[in-house]
Write an enzyme that holds these catalytic residues in place. Sequence first.
Site, PDB file in Angstrom:
ATOM      1  N   HIS A 268       1.058  -1.297  -0.025  1.00 16.54           N
ATOM      2  CA  HIS A 268       0.256   0.355   0.030  1.00 16.54           C
ATOM      3  C   HIS A 268       0.511   1.056  -0.064  1.00 16.54           C
ATOM      4  CE1 HIS A 268      -3.374   2.051   2.037  1.00 16.54           C
ATOM      5  NE2 HIS A 268      -3.342   2.402   0.581  1.00 16.54           N
ATOM      6  N   CYS A 292      -3.412  11.052   5.571  1.00 17.97           N
ATOM      7  CA  CYS A 292      -1.766  11.170   6.366  1.00 17.97           C
ATOM      8  C   CYS A 292      -0.630  12.068   5.377  1.00 17.97           C
ATOM      9  CB  CYS A 292      -0.709  10.045   6.838  1.00 17.97           C
ATOM     10  SG  CYS A 292      -1.639   9.159   8.177  1.00 17.97           S
ATOM     11  N   ASP A 309      -0.967   4.762  -4.849  1.00 21.50           N
ATOM     12  CA  ASP A 309      -1.138   4.002  -3.648  1.00 21.50           C
ATOM     13  C   ASP A 309      -1.036   2.526  -3.800  1.00 21.50           C
ATOM     14  OD1 ASP A 309      -3.149   4.036  -1.259  1.00 21.50           O
ATOM     15  OD2 ASP A 309      -4.735   2.865  -3.399  1.00 21.50           O
ATOM     16  N   ASN A 405     -13.596  11.987   3.432  1.00 18.75           N
ATOM     17  CA  ASN A 405     -13.024  11.049   2.234  1.00 18.75           C
ATOM     18  C   ASN A 405     -13.819  11.368   0.793  1.00 18.75           C
ATOM     19  OD1 ASN A 405     -12.064   8.503   1.734  1.00 18.75           O
ATOM     20  ND2 ASN A 405     -13.619   7.369   2.039  1.00 18.75           N
ATOM     21  N   ARG A 407     -13.656  12.709  -2.782  1.00 22.12           N
ATOM     22  CA  ARG A 407     -13.001  12.071  -3.365  1.00 22.12           C
ATOM     23  C   ARG A 407     -12.672  12.435  -4.929  1.00 22.12           C
ATOM     24  NH1 ARG A 407      -8.758   7.893  -1.418  1.00 22.12           N
ATOM     25  NH2 ARG A 407      -9.910   7.734   0.611  1.00 22.12           N
TER      26      ARG A 407
HETATM   27  C1  SPV Z   1      -6.744   4.439   1.115  1.00 25.90           C
HETATM   28  O1  SPV Z   1      -8.112   4.128   1.648  1.00 25.90           O
HETATM   29  O2  SPV Z   1      -5.940   4.122   1.487  1.00 25.90           O
HETATM   30  C2  SPV Z   1      -7.717   4.303  -0.023  1.00 25.90           C
HETATM   31  C3  SPV Z   1      -9.380   4.507  -1.024  1.00 25.90           C
HETATM   32  O3  SPV Z   1      -6.573   4.641  -1.108  1.00 25.90           O
HETATM   33  S1  SPV Z   1      -9.888   3.101  -0.795  1.00 25.90           S
HETATM   34  O4  SPV Z   1     -10.089   2.896  -2.561  1.00 25.90           O
HETATM   35  O5  SPV Z   1     -11.080   3.241  -0.244  1.00 25.90           O
HETATM   36  O6  SPV Z   1      -9.212   2.027   0.366  1.00 25.90           O
HETATM   37 MN    MN Z   2      -4.890   3.763  -0.347  1.00 27.27          MN
END
Ligand code: SPV
Ligand code: MN
Length: 645
Positions: A268, A292, A309, A405, A407
């Site tokens: 991640h 963060c 990501d 959240n 986006r």
């Molecule tokens: C995260 O929350 O780390 C993201 C968005 O990148 S999600 O697609 O919800 O995981």
């Molecule tokens: Mn993520």
Amino acid sequence: MTKTMLKGERGIEGVDSTWQMLERRIDKDGLAKVSALKNEPLNQFLAEAIELCNPARVLVCDDSPEDAARVRAKAIVDGEERPLAMDGHTIHFDGYVNSRNHDQARDKEHTRYLVPELCPDVEELNSIERQAGLSEIQSIMRNIMTGKVMLVRFFCLGPTGSAFSIPCVQITDSAYVAHSEDLLYRPGYEQFCRGGPDIPFFAMLHAAGRLENGVSVDSERRRIYIDIERNLVYCANSQYAGNTVGLKKLALRLAIRKAEREGWLAEHMFLMGVHGPEGRVTYFSGAYPSACGKTSTALLQRETVVGDDLAYIRAIDGQARAVNVERGIFGIIEDLNQDDDPVLFNALNSAEETIFNNVLICDGKPYWNGMGITLPKKGINYAGHWRPGLTDCWGEEIAPSYRGNARFTLRLNRLKNLDPLAEEPNGVPLGGIIFGGRDSDTVVPVLESFDWQHGIITLGAALESESTAATHGAQGVRKFNPMAILDFLSIPLRRYLQHYLDFGKQLERPPQIFATNYWLTDQKGHYLNEKCDKAVWLKWMELRVHGECAAIRGPTGFLPRYDDLTALFRQVLDKDYSRQQYERQFAIRIPQNLSKIKRILEHYRGLTGIPETVFSLLEDQRKRLIDLQKQKGDSVCPLEFHQGA
Ligand code: SPV
Ligand code: MN
């Protein structure tokens, strides 16, 4: 998907009847696309999905722009997306009943692994016995696509045609999900073709379920079930991308298991090129929990972005090399403004394909919290007609854009600082790995570990982050989140950590490991750094990877020297950097560091089979801190240390 999924389930007759079933339910064009792949496990997955979900029609897409355009148009027709004033811009809303009942985030509680009874390797994970889980999800998904079109799309995780590539097939009835994937992932139909009949793949079956106004409404029947045996994920009654976009966090879970079996890392992490002296580019990956500063680091001006990501890291000829799993960004929009994030802000204001998620719409334009302008006093948002001061049934404020959240989704090639090696099939060489949490009182702004093991354990495995969902202004709740991956772990932590330690042994010169903390405050709660300061930390790390700047050896790792930072602040930001700032930011706060070690040790002591190295390295660190405390007190500035490196 391995052939094992077929074993004992169908003979030759079964193969024939699978194909006959597909012939009955898929049109000629779609059938030709499927048949060209000659992939029996794929045929079987399609047949099962059709039988279970019972769509009115099946639309099989290849990599053509025509199929992508069909999906985009369908998202509008179905009301899952609405066009905005600017060309290429659309808005998608996820479900919202009130602040406690919504579809605006990952549903951790209902995301479960399907495991055989007494499966020993998942005791730490949210799981359900496989047969019981399959019966439940099948009963939820039975006939769920009645009257709807089933979309079948092929994508590739990582660049196509590379050692990193993992082909995926996504079945969904949501054109919004399929459209998002088109922005976020590389096309994979050709990859399937080239891979031949035995190509292993990940499979995702998603159904948004009943929609009202283009929004999933049956949230009490929302389930995300991961069949680790078949590399197959089921998702029902949700649209939020973190639950539904199979290639994102669902495939990450499957990839972590595959990576463990095959000796590489599925992480991640963002991936970026940091530009050093004389045109040198050094690549860093970075694991940060959500919210963060991960995306804003990856997209820093003057540097180049590879991904924001997910990263796959492999040892190739003794060198760590990494790719971006994705080709787009599903990023947090809150606080994104012209001054702090000009690259993204400009991209969001240009007329190219962009999905806005859960922001405020007024006169066809998107608005969000913290965008740096006065927001309109009315509009449409995730909760319906919005005006300032609106509250939900619990008395919670309904923010213009969904707090924390909301986006946006766009392709990375829109950004002017996309790294030229972003599509390199062999990945980029990794010079450093950064672990970054949100921490108000313990970790210094930037720090380098003594070596791979010390970094993996005391920075990665000890990563914590303060939650941002806490009431406004209140102190965040600290959460243990090793490598920022806890939410997605599909193997026990002990195995994940052991695997990391072993991975380092495949490398001639492992990447250097760093920690950053952008959120350190003074005793009054004021941030000690400005947002832009992270640009300096990156340049310092870049020099460290090449041994071009000395550092101070402290009890928790190597720290920057004041003179080097002064020069970098001047060079990078044209800012003064005072000795007082340095002393306040880089003082080792010994009681806080000791408390952190205590918390982390407690976590690990509560688990079984954790590698001994975890305890010994944290214990050693504790001793170093106590020794220093005895000599110098509770807060010690690096200028008071004597050893260099
Ligand atoms: C995260 O929350 O780390 C993201 C968005 O990148 S999600 O697609 O919800 O995981
Ligand atoms: Mn993520």
